[in-house]
Design a protein around this motif. Structure first.
Motif, PDB file in Angstrom:
ATOM      1  N   UNK A  54      -6.252  21.384   2.398  1.00 54.88           N
ATOM      2  CA  UNK A  54      -6.382  20.104   2.035  1.00 54.88           C
ATOM      3  C   UNK A  54      -7.360  20.411   0.871  1.00 54.88           C
ATOM      4  N   UNK A  55      -7.143  20.172  -0.100  1.00 56.97           N
ATOM      5  CA  UNK A  55      -8.537  20.367  -1.866  1.00 56.97           C
ATOM      6  C   UNK A  55      -7.849  19.911  -3.131  1.00 56.97           C
ATOM      7  N   UNK A  56      -9.506  19.605  -3.707  1.00 58.83           N
ATOM      8  CA  UNK A  56      -8.883  19.185  -4.746  1.00 58.83           C
ATOM      9  C   UNK A  56      -8.272  20.270  -5.870  1.00 58.83           C
ATOM     10  N   UNK A  57      -9.638  21.247  -6.194  1.00 59.16           N
ATOM     11  CA  UNK A  57      -9.100  22.071  -6.850  1.00 59.16           C
ATOM     12  C   UNK A  57      -9.176  23.324  -6.255  1.00 59.16           C
ATOM     13  N   UNK A  61     -13.091  24.844  -5.235  1.00 58.61           N
ATOM     14  CA  UNK A  61     -12.929  24.123  -3.574  1.00 58.61           C
ATOM     15  C   UNK A  61     -13.310  25.136  -2.113  1.00 58.61           C
ATOM     16  N   UNK A  62     -12.574  26.460  -2.696  1.00 53.89           N
ATOM     17  CA  UNK A  62     -12.887  27.191  -2.097  1.00 53.89           C
ATOM     18  C   UNK A  62     -14.070  27.729  -0.930  1.00 53.89           C
ATOM     19  N   UNK A  63     -14.488  28.004   0.082  1.00 53.87           N
ATOM     20  CA  UNK A  63     -15.669  28.234   0.498  1.00 53.87           C
ATOM     21  C   UNK A  63     -14.874  30.051   1.536  1.00 53.87           C
ATOM     22  N   UNK A  64     -15.871  29.662   2.349  1.00 51.64           N
ATOM     23  CA  UNK A  64     -15.900  31.318   3.137  1.00 51.64           C
ATOM     24  C   UNK A  64     -15.577  30.753   4.459  1.00 51.64           C
ATOM     25  N   UNK A  65     -14.610  31.518   5.056  1.00 51.25           N
ATOM     26  CA  UNK A  65     -13.285  31.061   6.295  1.00 51.25           C
ATOM     27  C   UNK A  65     -13.449  31.900   7.466  1.00 51.25           C
ATOM     28  N   UNK A  66     -14.005  31.814   8.597  1.00 50.08           N
ATOM     29  CA  UNK A  66     -14.190  32.678   9.852  1.00 50.08           C
ATOM     30  C   UNK A  66     -12.284  32.853   9.819  1.00 50.08           C
ATOM     31  N   UNK A  67     -11.830  34.148   9.834  1.00 49.59           N
ATOM     32  CA  UNK A  67     -10.476  34.688   9.759  1.00 49.59           C
ATOM     33  C   UNK A  67      -9.905  34.428  11.185  1.00 49.59           C
ATOM     34  N   UNK A 344     -20.007  16.390  -5.060  1.00 47.02           N
ATOM     35  CA  UNK A 344     -19.292  17.244  -5.105  1.00 47.02           C
ATOM     36  C   UNK A 344     -18.045  16.873  -3.753  1.00 47.02           C
ATOM     37  N   UNK A 345     -19.397  16.889  -2.483  1.00 54.62           N
ATOM     38  CA  UNK A 345     -18.677  16.945  -1.411  1.00 54.62           C
ATOM     39  C   UNK A 345     -17.318  15.705  -1.092  1.00 54.62           C
ATOM     40  N   UNK A 346     -17.905  14.618  -2.106  1.00 59.09           N
ATOM     41  CA  UNK A 346     -17.549  13.159  -1.931  1.00 59.09           C
ATOM     42  C   UNK A 346     -16.503  13.169  -2.800  1.00 59.09           C
ATOM     43  N   UNK A 347     -16.140  13.669  -3.600  1.00 58.42           N
ATOM     44  CA  UNK A 347     -14.653  14.254  -4.620  1.00 58.42           C
ATOM     45  C   UNK A 347     -13.751  14.984  -3.569  1.00 58.42           C
ATOM     46  N   UNK A 348     -14.262  15.786  -3.514  1.00 55.50           N
ATOM     47  CA  UNK A 348     -13.223  16.424  -1.801  1.00 55.50           C
ATOM     48  C   UNK A 348     -13.363  15.877  -0.424  1.00 55.50           C
ATOM     49  N   UNK A 352      -9.680  15.144   0.830  1.00 52.99           N
ATOM     50  CA  UNK A 352      -8.843  15.526   2.399  1.00 52.99           C
ATOM     51  C   UNK A 352      -8.792  14.166   2.777  1.00 52.99           C
ATOM     52  N   UNK A 353      -9.290  13.243   3.241  1.00 55.95           N
ATOM     53  CA  UNK A 353      -9.064  11.613   3.703  1.00 55.95           C
ATOM     54  C   UNK A 353      -7.998  10.886   3.049  1.00 55.95           C
ATOM     55  N   UNK A 354      -7.283  11.514   2.264  1.00 55.92           N
ATOM     56  CA  UNK A 354      -5.865  10.325   2.406  1.00 55.92           C
ATOM     57  C   UNK A 354      -4.911  11.621   1.810  1.00 55.92           C
TER      58      UNK A 354
END
Length: 366
Positions: A54-57, A61-67, A344-348, A352-354
């Motif tokens: 889930x993301x806006x853009x 909204x990309x971050x670094x992820x444990x794979x 930025x977090x609030x917008x994302x 996500x909650x929706x």
């Protein structure tokens, strides 16, 4: 292009200073070093970019992820060394668990400049460790300070807020020159208090006097047996008795059936176990405790909050279930800069909650 700023500064009176900032945009691999601490035993995890389900853009909204699952993950970034002497220090970042981690952490470590970032791992010294940690039913938000080479946990745990798979949370730590700290999660204050009072960083001001001994005639039993209370002569404590009315059957053969014994029955005279009555002890003097004296090893320190060298930030984690996404990392003394990332977090978070509600509603209908 996504905003990425490292070691930015402006006029201190206007905007303070940003010591480190990362949104994991273009070139993030050149700013971060993956750890090889667990590479030799095959448990070193890898990192990738992801915005999650889930993301806006998606790009923004990309971050670094444990794979992977069941791996150690290490990743660190260096920056120009600084001291937080005389100023507020804000450490803030965003974390999203794409699935229940089951057992593992989502915290950051901040410390002095690393000589070899590839060796970054659990043994690496740090100044502060901050963020969520969970294993089974044990959940807390860690806030650990290093003092004179010892990592000191808070006396009582901070609340764990990393709930809701697929939704992001923003963590903020503020360390102040008055030796207090404040923790906010998702913009809500969950703790504000004293480093001196809430961590055992200093030796206690007072200690038990080793020379103080309890007097030999000290009575610390508040109750005693009543010496006047006696068991009544007719008190019966036998719960079971031989049935005196029972008779050996006429056809009982002692050679074949063995020696006959009368059965046991409940004793109709049984009154229960007798115990002497308890009364207040007139000689009772109260609970004895050795007196307190000043601790000769106590030394006050008004610089508990201060570290001479901050030069790296990193993630050093074990995770049973991976897919955690970290984003929007900032170290600054300017609250406005940190607030910009919260927006930025609030917008994302709204997106996500929706999306999560939509998914939950569909599952409920199935």
């Amino acid at each position: 292009m996504r905003r990425t700023a490292l070691c930015l500064s402006g006029l201190a009176a206007v905007s303070g200073k940003v010591y480190f900032s990362e949104t994991f945009g273009d070139g993030w691999e050149s700013r971060w070093t993956a750890s090889e601490w667990k590479k030799s035993d095959g448990t070193q995890g890898t990192w990738k970019l992801s915005a999650g389900k889930w993301y806006g853009n998606e790009e923004e909204d990309k971050g670094v992820q444990t794979a992977e699952d069941s791996r150690f993950f290490g990743l660190s970034a260096g920056f120009e060394s600084f001291s937080n002497a005389g100023k507020e220090l804000i450490i803030q970042y965003q974390a999203k668990y794409e699935k229940d981690i089951e057992c593992g952490g989502g915290y950051v470590k901040i410390g002095p400049k690393l000589s070899d970032p590839t060796a970054f791992g659990d043994p690496t010294p740090y100044n502060i460790m901050f963020g969520p940690d969970k294993c089974g039913y044990t959940k807390r938000t860690h806030l650990i300070f290093n003092y004179k080479g010892k990592n000191v946990l808070k006396k009582s745990d901070l609340a764990y807020k990393q709930e809701g798979e697929g939704t992001s949370h923003v963590y903020r730590l503020v360390v102040k020159p008055d030796n207090t700290a404040r923790v906010e999660i998702d913009g809500e204050k969950i703790y504000e208090g004293s480093l001196k009072e809430d961590w055992e960083l200093l030796a206690p001001k007072e200690i038990t006097d080793p020379e103080d001994k309890k007097p030999s005639d000290w009575v610390d039993d508040s109750m005693m047996d009543d010496p006047e209370d006696k068991k009544p002569d007719g008190w019966v404590e036998e719960k079971r008795i031989v049935d005196s009315a029972a008779k050996k059957p006429d056809d009982w053969d002692d050679e074949e059936d063995g020696e006959w014994e009368a059965p046991m029955i409940d004793n109709p005279e049984y009154k229960g176990d007798w115990s002497v009555k308890r009364i207040s002890n007139p000689a009772y003097k109260g609970f004895w405790d050795a007196k307190k004296i000043a601790n000769p090893e106590y030394v006050d320190d008004d610089n508990l909050y201060k570290f001479d060298d901050f030069g790296f930030i990193g993630f050093d984690l074990w995770q049973v279930k991976g897919n955690t996404i970290f984003d929007n990392v900032i170290i600054t003394d300017d609250v406005a800069e940190a607030d910009a990332f919260v927006k930025k977090w609030q917008a994302l978070s709204e997106v996500e909650k929706a999306k999560k509600k939509e998914e939950d509603d569909k599952k409920a209908e199935e």
